[in-house]
Design a protein around this motif. Structure first.
Motif, short mmCIF file in Angstrom:
data_model
loop_
_atom_site.label_atom_id
_atom_site.label_comp_id
_atom_site.label_asym_id
_atom_site.label_seq_id
_atom_site.Cartn_x
_atom_site.Cartn_y
_atom_site.Cartn_z
N ALA A 1 7.50 -4.10 -0.52
CA ALA A 1 6.46 -4.44 0.45
C ALA A 1 5.57 -3.23 0.73
CB ALA A 1 7.09 -4.94 1.74
N ARG A 2 6.18 -2.07 0.89
CA ARG A 2 5.41 -0.84 1.11
C ARG A 2 4.51 -0.55 -0.09
NH1 ARG A 2 7.71 5.13 0.75
NH2 ARG A 2 5.75 6.23 1.10
N PHE A 3 5.03 -0.72 -1.29
CA PHE A 3 4.25 -0.47 -2.51
C PHE A 3 3.04 -1.39 -2.58
CE2 PHE A 3 3.20 -1.78 -6.81
CZ PHE A 3 2.84 -0.56 -7.37
N HIS A 4 3.25 -2.68 -2.31
CA HIS A 4 2.14 -3.64 -2.39
C HIS A 4 1.07 -3.36 -1.32
CE1 HIS A 4 3.70 -5.97 -5.67
NE2 HIS A 4 4.85 -6.14 -5.05
N ALA A 5 1.51 -2.96 -0.14
CA ALA A 5 0.55 -2.63 0.93
C ALA A 5 -0.26 -1.39 0.55
CB ALA A 5 1.29 -2.39 2.25
N LEU A 6 0.40 -0.40 -0.03
CA LEU A 6 -0.29 0.83 -0.43
C LEU A 6 -1.22 0.57 -1.61
CD1 LEU A 6 -0.59 3.84 0.10
CD2 LEU A 6 1.35 4.23 -1.41
N ALA A 7 -0.78 -0.22 -2.57
CA ALA A 7 -1.61 -0.52 -3.74
C ALA A 7 -2.85 -1.32 -3.35
CB ALA A 7 -0.80 -1.28 -4.79
N ALA A 8 -2.77 -2.10 -2.29
CA ALA A 8 -3.93 -2.87 -1.82
C ALA A 8 -4.95 -1.97 -1.14
CB ALA A 8 -3.48 -3.97 -0.87
N GLU A 9 -4.53 -0.80 -0.64
CA GLU A 9 -5.44 0.13 0.03
C GLU A 9 -6.11 1.10 -0.94
OE1 GLU A 9 -3.61 2.23 3.23
OE2 GLU A 9 -2.62 0.44 4.00
N LEU A 10 -5.68 1.09 -2.20
CA LEU A 10 -6.23 2.02 -3.18
C LEU A 10 -7.12 1.28 -4.16
CD1 LEU A 10 -2.93 3.98 -3.82
CD2 LEU A 10 -4.88 4.74 -2.48
N ARG A 11 -8.15 1.96 -4.64
CA ARG A 11 -9.13 1.37 -5.55
C ARG A 11 -8.82 1.80 -6.98
NH1 ARG A 11 -14.42 0.22 -3.86
NH2 ARG A 11 -14.09 1.62 -2.12
N GLN B 1 10.21 9.42 -4.83
CA GLN B 1 10.50 10.84 -4.61
C GLN B 1 10.54 11.17 -3.12
OE1 GLN B 1 7.54 13.10 -6.71
NE2 GLN B 1 8.16 12.30 -8.70
N GLY B 2 10.21 10.19 -2.30
CA GLY B 2 10.27 10.39 -0.86
C GLY B 2 8.95 10.78 -0.22
N LYS B 3 7.86 10.66 -0.95
CA LYS B 3 6.55 11.00 -0.39
C LYS B 3 6.09 9.91 0.58
CE LYS B 3 5.84 14.41 -3.39
NZ LYS B 3 5.77 15.79 -3.07
N SER B 4 5.37 10.33 1.61
CA SER B 4 4.82 9.37 2.58
C SER B 4 3.55 8.75 2.01
CB SER B 4 4.52 10.08 3.90
OG SER B 4 3.43 10.96 3.73
N ASP B 5 3.08 7.70 2.66
CA ASP B 5 1.84 7.06 2.23
C ASP B 5 0.67 8.04 2.29
OD1 ASP B 5 3.36 4.82 1.92
OD2 ASP B 5 2.35 3.64 3.48
N ALA B 6 0.62 8.84 3.33
CA ALA B 6 -0.46 9.83 3.48
C ALA B 6 -0.40 10.86 2.35
CB ALA B 6 -0.37 10.51 4.83
N GLN B 7 0.78 11.29 1.98
CA GLN B 7 0.91 12.26 0.89
C GLN B 7 0.50 11.65 -0.45
OE1 GLN B 7 5.06 13.16 1.55
NE2 GLN B 7 4.56 15.21 2.32
N ILE B 8 0.84 10.41 -0.66
CA ILE B 8 0.46 9.73 -1.90
C ILE B 8 -1.06 9.57 -1.97
CG2 ILE B 8 0.63 7.56 -3.18
CD1 ILE B 8 3.51 7.33 -2.05
N LYS B 9 -1.65 9.15 -0.85
CA LYS B 9 -3.11 9.01 -0.82
C LYS B 9 -3.79 10.35 -1.05
CE LYS B 9 -3.29 5.06 2.31
NZ LYS B 9 -3.68 4.60 3.65
#
Length: 151
Positions: free
Chosen positions: A43-53, A83-91
């Motif tokens: 669920a976290r992955f899909h939410a993050l992937a929807a916020e990225l272009r 790897q344990g990165k947060s959404d902000a770190q991934i962005k």
């Protein structure tokens, strides 16, 4: 001889139309599906992937794109999550690599404030010029007297 050349032209035409379709179908299918640890991670992955272009498609999210780079970026995002990165770190990782364009909702700062407020400033400036021109012209118009002829 004429039938043979016609057959060759027909086969060449078919190859020209069919080969790109086959190549596209191969590019669209992702050979290895992503493996999530649990439903929360998915669920976290899909939410993050929807916020990225998608950096290639430019008008699709990373979740919706079928481009090869989108498949690679989805794998990269999942690997960073695992790897344990947060959404902000991934962005931030993706912004450092591809620029703020990768974000569907870029941050508001001085560099892009013209994009946010420029149209409003143009409309307000145009309205101000219009009011100025109308007031200026109305001062120069003389009212018609009683002795002047009216149509």
């Amino acid at each position: 001889m004429l039938a043979r050349s016609g057959l060759c032209v027909a086969l060449l035409a078919i190859a020209l139309f069919v080969m790109p379709a086959l190549a596209q179908a191969q590019a669209i299918s992702d050979p290895t599906p992503l493996h999530y640890r649990d439903a929360a991670e998915e669920a976290r992955f899909h939410a993050l992937a929807a916020e990225l272009r998608c950096v290639q498609c430019q008008n699709q999210s990373l979740a919706d794109s079928n481009a090869q780079i989108a498949h690679d970026l989805r794998r990269e995002v999942l690997a960073l999550m695992q790897q344990g990165k947060s959404d902000a770190q991934i962005k931030q990782f993706l912004v450092d690599r591809y620029g703020e364009f990768v974000l569907y909702r870029p941050l508001m700062d001085t560099r892009n404030s013209l994009l946010w407020f420029g149209p409003l400033a143009l409309v307000l400036g145009g309205a101000g010029v219009l009011v100025w021109v109308v007031r200026r012209r109305s001062r120069h118009v003389q009212p018609m007297g009683d002795s002047e002829e009216r149509w």
